[in-house]
Motif scaffolding. Structure first.
Motif, PDB file in Angstrom:
ATOM      1  N   GLU A 624       0.865  -1.163   0.000  1.00 40.46           N
ATOM      2  CA  GLU A 624       0.000   0.000   0.000  1.00 40.46           C
ATOM      3  C   GLU A 624       0.903   1.214   0.000  1.00 40.46           C
ATOM      4  O   GLU A 624       1.805   1.326   0.818  1.00 40.46           O
ATOM      5  CB  GLU A 624      -0.897   0.005   1.244  1.00 40.46           C
ATOM      6  N   ASN A 625       0.640   2.155  -0.907  1.00 45.76           N
ATOM      7  CA  ASN A 625       1.569   3.275  -1.108  1.00 45.76           C
ATOM      8  C   ASN A 625       1.433   4.294   0.018  1.00 45.76           C
ATOM      9  O   ASN A 625       0.888   5.381  -0.149  1.00 45.76           O
ATOM     10  CB  ASN A 625       1.306   3.927  -2.466  1.00 45.76           C
ATOM     11  N   SER A 626       1.925   3.926   1.177  1.00 49.51           N
ATOM     12  CA  SER A 626       1.856   4.803   2.336  1.00 49.51           C
ATOM     13  C   SER A 626       3.115   5.631   2.436  1.00 49.51           C
ATOM     14  O   SER A 626       4.122   5.356   1.813  1.00 49.51           O
ATOM     15  CB  SER A 626       1.688   3.953   3.610  1.00 49.51           C
ATOM     16  N   LYS A 627       3.065   6.648   3.237  1.00 49.95           N
ATOM     17  CA  LYS A 627       4.207   7.549   3.405  1.00 49.95           C
ATOM     18  C   LYS A 627       5.297   6.813   4.156  1.00 49.95           C
ATOM     19  O   LYS A 627       5.062   6.190   5.184  1.00 49.95           O
ATOM     20  CB  LYS A 627       3.769   8.793   4.173  1.00 49.95           C
ATOM     21  N   THR A 628       6.534   6.864   3.634  1.00 52.44           N
ATOM     22  CA  THR A 628       7.619   6.062   4.203  1.00 52.44           C
ATOM     23  C   THR A 628       8.549   6.867   5.090  1.00 52.44           C
ATOM     24  O   THR A 628       9.392   6.304   5.758  1.00 52.44           O
ATOM     25  CB  THR A 628       8.448   5.423   3.080  1.00 52.44           C
ATOM     26  N   SER A 629       8.479   8.181   5.067  1.00 52.34           N
ATOM     27  CA  SER A 629       9.410   8.963   5.869  1.00 52.34           C
ATOM     28  C   SER A 629       9.191   8.710   7.357  1.00 52.34           C
ATOM     29  O   SER A 629       8.080   8.440   7.801  1.00 52.34           O
ATOM     30  CB  SER A 629       9.257  10.445   5.567  1.00 52.34           C
ATOM     31  N   VAL A 630      10.246   8.821   8.110  1.00 51.96           N
ATOM     32  CA  VAL A 630      10.171   8.504   9.532  1.00 51.96           C
ATOM     33  C   VAL A 630      11.050   9.470  10.303  1.00 51.96           C
ATOM     34  O   VAL A 630      12.121   9.869   9.840  1.00 51.96           O
ATOM     35  CB  VAL A 630      10.649   7.057   9.780  1.00 51.96           C
ATOM     36  N   PHE A 631      10.561   9.858  11.455  1.00 49.82           N
ATOM     37  CA  PHE A 631      11.351  10.656  12.379  1.00 49.82           C
ATOM     38  C   PHE A 631      11.541   9.828  13.642  1.00 49.82           C
ATOM     39  O   PHE A 631      10.574   9.391  14.270  1.00 49.82           O
ATOM     40  CB  PHE A 631      10.644  11.980  12.690  1.00 49.82           C
ATOM     41  N   CYS A 632      12.788   9.577  13.988  1.00 46.00           N
ATOM     42  CA  CYS A 632      13.084   8.717  15.130  1.00 46.00           C
ATOM     43  C   CYS A 632      12.602   9.362  16.422  1.00 46.00           C
ATOM     44  O   CYS A 632      12.776  10.571  16.621  1.00 46.00           O
ATOM     45  CB  CYS A 632      14.587   8.456  15.207  1.00 46.00           C
ATOM     46  N   PRO A 633      12.019   8.575  17.325  1.00 44.91           N
ATOM     47  CA  PRO A 633      11.603   9.124  18.614  1.00 44.91           C
ATOM     48  C   PRO A 633      12.771   9.760  19.376  1.00 44.91           C
ATOM     49  O   PRO A 633      12.600  10.762  20.061  1.00 44.91           O
ATOM     50  CB  PRO A 633      11.045   7.906  19.355  1.00 44.91           C
ATOM     51  N   ASP A 634      13.951   9.173  19.264  1.00 46.05           N
ATOM     52  CA  ASP A 634      15.147   9.724  19.902  1.00 46.05           C
ATOM     53  C   ASP A 634      15.825  10.674  18.921  1.00 46.05           C
ATOM     54  O   ASP A 634      16.535  10.263  18.010  1.00 46.05           O
ATOM     55  CB  ASP A 634      16.095   8.587  20.284  1.00 46.05           C
ATOM     56  N   SER A 635      15.582  11.970  19.107  1.00 46.64           N
ATOM     57  CA  SER A 635      16.087  12.954  18.146  1.00 46.64           C
ATOM     58  C   SER A 635      17.602  13.089  18.184  1.00 46.64           C
ATOM     59  O   SER A 635      18.186  13.741  17.317  1.00 46.64           O
ATOM     60  CB  SER A 635      15.445  14.319  18.427  1.00 46.64           C
ATOM     61  N   SER A 636      18.256  12.481  19.185  1.00 51.69           N
ATOM     62  CA  SER A 636      19.713  12.577  19.265  1.00 51.69           C
ATOM     63  C   SER A 636      20.401  11.622  18.281  1.00 51.69           C
ATOM     64  O   SER A 636      21.600  11.734  18.061  1.00 51.69           O
ATOM     65  CB  SER A 636      20.187  12.274  20.688  1.00 51.69           C
ATOM     66  N   LYS A 637      19.655  10.670  17.722  1.00 48.98           N
ATOM     67  CA  LYS A 637      20.249   9.751  16.772  1.00 48.98           C
ATOM     68  C   LYS A 637      20.610  10.492  15.487  1.00 48.98           C
ATOM     69  O   LYS A 637      19.904  11.385  15.032  1.00 48.98           O
ATOM     70  CB  LYS A 637      19.301   8.586  16.462  1.00 48.98           C
ATOM     71  N   MET A 638      21.735  10.076  14.883  1.00 51.45           N
ATOM     72  CA  MET A 638      22.244  10.782  13.709  1.00 51.45           C
ATOM     73  C   MET A 638      21.448  10.494  12.444  1.00 51.45           C
ATOM     74  O   MET A 638      21.300  11.353  11.580  1.00 51.45           O
ATOM     75  CB  MET A 638      23.707  10.393  13.478  1.00 51.45           C
ATOM     76  N   VAL A 639      20.957   9.272  12.321  1.00 50.21           N
ATOM     77  CA  VAL A 639      20.311   8.887  11.070  1.00 50.21           C
ATOM     78  C   VAL A 639      19.161   7.940  11.358  1.00 50.21           C
ATOM     79  O   VAL A 639      19.202   7.155  12.309  1.00 50.21           O
ATOM     80  CB  VAL A 639      21.326   8.210  10.107  1.00 50.21           C
ATOM     81  N   GLY A 640      18.108   8.064  10.563  1.00 55.51           N
ATOM     82  CA  GLY A 640      16.968   7.155  10.646  1.00 55.51           C
ATOM     83  C   GLY A 640      16.672   6.583   9.279  1.00 55.51           C
ATOM     84  O   GLY A 640      16.672   7.288   8.270  1.00 55.51           O
ATOM     85  N   ILE A 641      16.436   5.267   9.213  1.00 58.90           N
ATOM     86  CA  ILE A 641      16.148   4.583   7.954  1.00 58.90           C
ATOM     87  C   ILE A 641      14.831   3.836   8.115  1.00 58.90           C
ATOM     88  O   ILE A 641      14.688   3.019   9.023  1.00 58.90           O
ATOM     89  CB  ILE A 641      17.269   3.593   7.579  1.00 58.90           C
ATOM     90  N   SER A 642      13.872   4.125   7.247  1.00 60.58           N
ATOM     91  CA  SER A 642      12.561   3.483   7.306  1.00 60.58           C
ATOM     92  C   SER A 642      12.416   2.522   6.139  1.00 60.58           C
ATOM     93  O   SER A 642      12.650   2.889   4.986  1.00 60.58           O
ATOM     94  CB  SER A 642      11.452   4.541   7.246  1.00 60.58           C
ATOM     95  N   LEU A 643      12.033   1.277   6.431  1.00 64.01           N
ATOM     96  CA  LEU A 643      11.871   0.243   5.406  1.00 64.01           C
ATOM     97  C   LEU A 643      10.429  -0.245   5.395  1.00 64.01           C
ATOM     98  O   LEU A 643       9.942  -0.772   6.400  1.00 64.01           O
ATOM     99  CB  LEU A 643      12.806  -0.941   5.684  1.00 64.01           C
ATOM    100  N   ASP A 644       9.731  -0.049   4.269  1.00 71.10           N
ATOM    101  CA  ASP A 644       8.371  -0.543   4.127  1.00 71.10           C
ATOM    102  C   ASP A 644       8.398  -2.058   4.010  1.00 71.10           C
ATOM    103  O   ASP A 644       9.367  -2.657   3.532  1.00 71.10           O
ATOM    104  CB  ASP A 644       7.729   0.077   2.885  1.00 71.10           C
TER     105      ASP A 644
END
Length: 849
Positions: A624-644
Motif C-alpha cells: 500500500e503506497n503509504s508515506k515512508t518517511s520517519v522521524f526517530c523518537p530519539d532525536s539525538s540519533k544521527m540517522v533514521g532509515i525506514s523500510l516498508d
C-alpha cells in the motif's frame, strides 16, 4: 582548542547532508528505476549533520591547502621617498583555523555559515624606487607572513531530485574578510606601513575571490559526482537494492529526509562488449551423410563468450602460488632484474594478471587461433603492504583444440608465441630479453593451465535433454566449427512429456460389445470350434459392423493426430530461448530464419551467441503506497532509515522467482526420520511397501513468503510443499506430498551495516496434496512435521536470514548503537554512525583538491 578548517570545506557538510549516509560505492553498476514509489526513507538529524560537519572539516584542510593567490602589483607614494613600485608574489594560504561553524536547514535549502575563521598566508615582496637625490634605482626583496582574521563565509544550497538522482544547486554564496595583519622579514619601517596602506584591501579581496571561486567549483564538481552515483546496490549474484531517489528531499528545521525506492530487483550488469562477426551463412552439411545431426558454430559464438566474461571482470586474478615458488620471491629475480632484488631483497611477490581486452578467436580450415592481450603487474609484499613495481604487457598468440564432452563443446589452448613490452616501471628499465624466459614459464605453468581448467568444462551445445551426442566428429572451416554426430536417447521427464501427447485413448465401446468381438475372434482363430451356430452368428456380426469399425478407427486416430499436433506445437512454442551456462552466461538458442529442407535432411539456424543470463521478472508483492518517511523518537540519533514491508516482500518474491526456495534434505539431526522404519507407526503402509528404505524430503515453497509488519510483530506466512521421496534400488520414488501453511514471527537486528534477522514458529496447518500409498492419518504425521520444521526448515532459513541484506549506508561509515522500531507496515532503524577511512570517501573528498 580550535579545529582547523578550510573555508571551502563547508561544502563537505553538504555531502553529509545530501548523500553521506546512503550513497553506494561508485564502482557499482547502474540501473534505471522501474517505479517512482518510495519504500525506504532516510532521515538525518541535526546531530547527524554535526557529525558530518566535524568529520569533513578535518578532512577538508588537508585537501584545500596550500591555495595560491594571484600576484598583486601597485605603485604608492611614500613621504620623503617618493613613488614606490611594489609587487607581492607567491602568495599562498597555508593554514586555516575555524572557531565557529554551523548548518541551518530551511525551506529554501541548506544554509551553511562559517564565522571567526583565520587564514595564515606567506608571500614574497619586492619594491623599487628612485629619487632625484639618487640617480640609480633602489630595490629590495624579502618574505612576509599575513594573518587574515574575522573571515566569514556563507552559502545556501538547494537540493532536488532529477531523474532519480540528487540535484545540487548553489543559491547564494559570499565571503568577507574583516581584518589583516602583515609581518615583514626585513625591510625598513616605512615599508611596513606602506605595505599595509597599499595592499590590505587587495589581499582581502584576493582571499575572498579565491575562496568564493573554490566554493563554486566545488559545488559544480559535487553536483556532477551526485548525478553520476549508481542507482542500485548489489546484494549478491542475483539481487540488487534499488536506491533510486524518489521525490524531493524533505527539509525541516531539525532534519533532512530522503525517500528512495528501496526494493530488491534482479541484478543487472552492463551489456556485453561488441565482437567481430561477419554475417556469413551458418548452415552446414556434414561430409559424412550417415551422421544424424550437424551443428555449425560461427566464431562469433566464441567471441561473444569471450566478450561477456571479460565484461563481467572474470578475466583477472592474483597469482600467489606457482609450481616454481622461487618465481614469487625477489631472490629468484636477482639475475633477471637486479634492481628489483636490490631494492626489495628476499621479499615475497604476487603476480596481478588481467586481460586488457577480450580475447579474439579466429577459426580457419586448419587452425583455431586466439590472440590474448594481458597486463601482468609485478607486486612486492613488503611489511604487509602490496607494492606494485612494474607492469609488463603481453600479446599471447595461442592455438586451440576442441572436443565434444557429453553434450558440451570443450577445449584447450597451447602457446604459439608471445611478444612483450614494458608498460610502466617504478624500478627503472627492465632488460626484457632477460625477463622473457620468466614470462614464458609464467604463461606455460600458470596462465594457460588456469585458462584450460575453465575451457575443459566447455559450454552446452543446443541438444534437447534426453539425447546425447555419440561418435561426434569436429570439422573446422573458414570462420566456423562443425560438429557432426549420431545421438543416443535416455528417458527423461522432458521426453516423457513430449511423447505423452501421442497417447491414444481406447475406443468408447461398450464392454459387452468388446466381449462379443473378442469371442468372435476366438472362434475364427480356432478351426476346431464345435459351436458352428456361434461361428455363423459372429460372421454375420463382422459383416454388419466391418465398415463402421474401420470408420471409427480412422476417425479416432485422425482426431488424436490433430490433437497431438496442436499439443506438439504448444510444446515447441514453450521451449526456452536460452540455455543457462552458469550464473552469468546463457546460450541464445533463438531460431533464426525458416528451416532448410532438402531431400535428405532438415536444417535449423539459431542465434547461438553467449548473452548475459536473464531470469524471469520478480513476482508481485503486497504494498500500500503509504508515506515512508520517519522521524526517530530519539532525536539525538544521527540517522533514521525506514523500510516498508514491501522491501522485504520484494526480496521474498525475487528469490522465490529465482528458484532459490527449494532444496533436498538428506541429513537431519534425527536421521531415523529419513528411513521408512522411523515412520512405521506413523504411516504403516509406507513401511510395509518400502521396508527399511532410506528417504529424502523434497521441500519447495509454492508461493513467495508474505511479510506483514505491525507495531508489535513481524509476521510471515510461508506455503510449503513437502514431498516424501523413497530411495529404492538407486531410484528416487515420490510417495506423497504434504502441503504446509507455516505461520512464523520474525526478529530483526542490525549487524554492521546489514539488517539481519531470524524467524520462529508460531503454528502451522497441513493437508495431503497427493499420495501414492493411500490416505495418511495427518494427526499422526503432525508431530513429525513439527520436528522437520523446527530442526530442518527454520534452521536452514535462519542460516540465510542471519546474513541479512545491506542497508543504504556509504562505505566507510558503520551504524553504531542502533535501535529498531516497528510500526504499521514498516521498520525503522535509528542509529548513530562511526567513520573508518576508505577509498570511496577519499575519492569523494578529492573533488576539492
Amino acid at each position: 582548542m580550535k579545529k582547523p578548517m578550510a573555508p571551502t570545506t563547508i561544502l563537505y557538510i553538504l555531502i553529509g547532508i545530501a548523500s553521506l549516509f546512503f550513497i553506494p560505492s561508485p564502482t557499482q553498476s547502474h540501473l534505471q528505476p522501474n517505479t517512482d514509489e518510495a519504500f525506504t526513507s532516510i532521515v538525518i538529524s541535526q546531530r547527524g549533520l554535526d557529525f558530518v560537519k566535524d568529520l569533513l572539516i578535518e578532512k577538508a584542510v588537508s585537501s584545500i591547502v596550500p591555495l595560491q593567490l594571484p600576484n598583486i602589483e601597485k605603485s604608492i607614494k611614500i613621504p620623503f621617498v617618493g613613488s614606490v613600485n611594489m609587487v607581492l608574489s607567491n602568495t599562498t594560504i597555508y593554514q586555516i583555523n575555524v572557531s565557529e561553524s554551523y548548518a541551518k536547514l530551511g525551506d529554501a535549502g541548506v544554509s551553511i555559515i562559517v564565522s571567526g575563521a583565520t587564514c595564515n598566508l606567506s608571500m614574497n615582496w619586492y619594491y623599487s624606487y628612485s629619487t632625484w637625490l639618487v640617480p640609480v634605482e633602489i630595490s629590495d626583496r624579502g618574505t612576509a607572513s599575513v594573518q587574515v582574521e574575522g573571515l566569514e563565509v556563507g552559502l545556501t544550497l538547494g537540493l532536488g531530485n532529477e531523474e532519480g538522482t540528487l540535484k545540487l544547486s548553489l543559491l547564494d554564496c559570499g565571503c568577507y574578510v574583516k581584518d589583516i595583519s602583515i609581518k615583514l622579514d626585513g625591510g625598513a619601517s616605512w615599508l611596513y606601513q606602506g605595505m599595509i596602506d597599499a595592499f590590505e584591501e587587495q589581499i582581502g579581496s584576493a582571499v575572498e575571490s579565491a575562496i568564493t571561486k573554490k566554493l563554486k567549483e566545488g559545488i559544480l564538481k559535487l553536483d556532477t559526482f551526485l548525478q553520476a552515483l549508481p542507482k542500485e546496490i548489489p546484494v549478491d549474484d542475483n539481487a540488487s537494492l534499488n536506491v533510486t531517489f524518489v521525490n524531493d528531499p524533505l527539509l525541516s528545521n531539525a532534519s533532512v529526509g530522503f525517500e528512495i525506492n528501496g526494493l530488491f530487483t534482479e541484478r543487472k550488469r552492463d551489456p556485453v562488449l561488441g565482437y567481430r562477426h561477419e554475417n556469413s551463412k551458418t548452415s552446414v552439411f556434414c561430409p559424412d551423410s550417415s551422421k544424424m545431426v550437424g551443428i555449425s558454430l560461427d566464431e562469433a559464438v566464441f567471441n561473444s563468450a569471450s566478450a561477456l566474461y571479460y565484461n563481467a571482470t572474470f578475466m583477472q586474478w592474483i597469482v600467489d602460488k606457482v609450481p616454481d615458488q622461487s618465481l614469487l620471491n625477489t631472490a629468484g629475480w636477482r639475475f633477471v632484474v637486479p634492481q628489483l632484488y636490490k631494492k626489495y631483497p628476499n621479499d615475497d611477490m604476487t603476480l596481478n594478471i588481467s586481460l586488457s581486452s577480450p580475447p579474439v578467436v579466429i577459426i580457419s580450415e586448419k587452425n583455431i587461433d586466439a590472440t590474448i592481450n594481458v597486463d601482468l603487474i609485478i607486486d612486492v609484499l613488503e611489511a604487509g603492504e602490496v607494492v606494485p613495481v612494474a607492469c609488463i604487457s603481453l600479446v599471447i598468440r595461442a592455438s586451440g583444440l576442441v572436443k565434444v564432452a557429453g553434450n558440451n563443446l570443450a577445449g584447450s589452448v597451447k602457446l604459439n608465441d608471445f611478444t612483450m613490452s614494458l608498460k610502466w616501471s617504478n624500478i627503472g628499465n627492465l632488460r626484457l630479453y632477460l625477463v622473457q624466459p620468466v614470462m614464458w614459464t609464467v604463461i606455460q605453468t600458470v596462465f594457460l593451465p588456469y585458462a584450460n581448467s575453465h575451457l575443459v568444462q566447455g559450454f552446452p551445445l543446443p541438444i534437447i535433454h534426453g539425447f546425447t551426442l555419440h561418435n561426434a566428429n569436429i570439422i573446422s572451416s573458414d570462420s566456423r566449427i562443425m560438429v557432426c554426430s549420431d545421438v543416443i536417447y535416455t528417458e527423461t521427464n522432458n521426453l516423457s512429456q513430449l511423447l505423452s501427447i501421442w497417447e491414444i485413448a481406447s475406443l468408447n465401446s461398450k464392454e459387452d460389445d468388446r466381449g462379443a468381438f473378442d469371442h468372435c475372434a476366438n472362434l475364427t482363430t480356432h478351426p476346431q470350434c464345435p459351436h458352428a451356430a456361434d461361428l455363423i452368428q459372429c460372421e454375420r456380426m463382422i459383416d454388419a459392423f466391418e465398415e463402421q469399425i474401420g470408420s471409427a478407427v480412422e476417425s479416432a486416430i485422425t482426431k488424436k493426430l490433430k490433437e497431438g499436433i496442436l499439443k506438439l506445437d504448444t510444446f515447441l512454442q514453450a521451449l526456452p530461448k536460452e540455455i543457462p551456462v552458469d550464473d552469468n552466461a546463457s546460450l541464445n538458442v533463438t531460431f533464426v530464419n525458416d528451416p532448410l529442407l532438402s531431400n535428405a535432411s532438415v536444417g535449423f539456424e539459431i542465434n547461438g551467441l553467449f548473452t548475459e543470463r536473464k531470469r524471469d521478472p520478480v513476482l508481485g508483492y503486497r504494498h500500500e503506497n503509504s508515506k515512508t518517511s520517519v522521524f526517530c523518537p530519539d532525536s539525538s540519533k544521527m540517522v533514521g532509515i525506514s523500510l516498508d514491508e514491501a522491501v522485504f516482500n520484494s526480496a521474498s518474491a525475487l528469490y522465490y522467482n529465482a528458484t532459490f526456495m527449494q532444496w533436498i534434505v538428506d541429513k537431519v539431526p534425527d536421521q531415523s526420520l529419513l528411513n521408512t522404519a522411523g515412520w512405521r507407526f506413523v504411516v504403516p503402509q509406507l513401511y510395509k511397501k518400502y521396508p527399511n528404505d532410506d528417504m529424502t524430503l523434497n521441500i519447495s515453497l509454492s508461493s513467495p513468503p508474505v511479510v506483514i509488519i505491525s507495531e508489535k510483530n513481524i509476521d510471515a506466512t510461508i506455503n510449503v510443499d513437502l514431498i516424501i521421496d523413497v530411495l529404492e534400488a538407486g531410484e528416487v520414488v515420490p510417495v506423497a506430498c504434504i502441503s504446509l501453511v507455516i505461520r512464523a514471527s520474525g526478529l530483526v537486528k542490525v549487524a554492521g551495516n546489514n539488517l539481519a534477522g531470524s524467524v520462529k514458529l508460531n503454528d502451522f496447518t497441513m493437508s495431503l496434496k497427493w499420495s501414492n500409498i493411500g490416505n495418511l492419518r495427518l494427526y499422526l504425521v503432525q508431530p513429525v512435521m513439527w520436528t522437520v520444521i523446527q530442526t530442518v526448515f527454520l534452521p536452514y532459513a535462519n542460516s540465510h536470514l542471519v546474513q541479512g541484506f545491506p542497508l543504504p549506508i556509504i562505505h566507510g561509515f558503520t551504524l553504531h548503537n542502533a535501535n529498531i522500531i516497528s510500526s504499521d507496515s514498516r521498520i525503522m532503524v535509528c542509529s548513530d554512525v562511526i567513520y573508518t577511512e576508505t577509498n570511496n570517501l577519499s575519492q569523494l573528498l578529492s573533488i576539492w583538491e
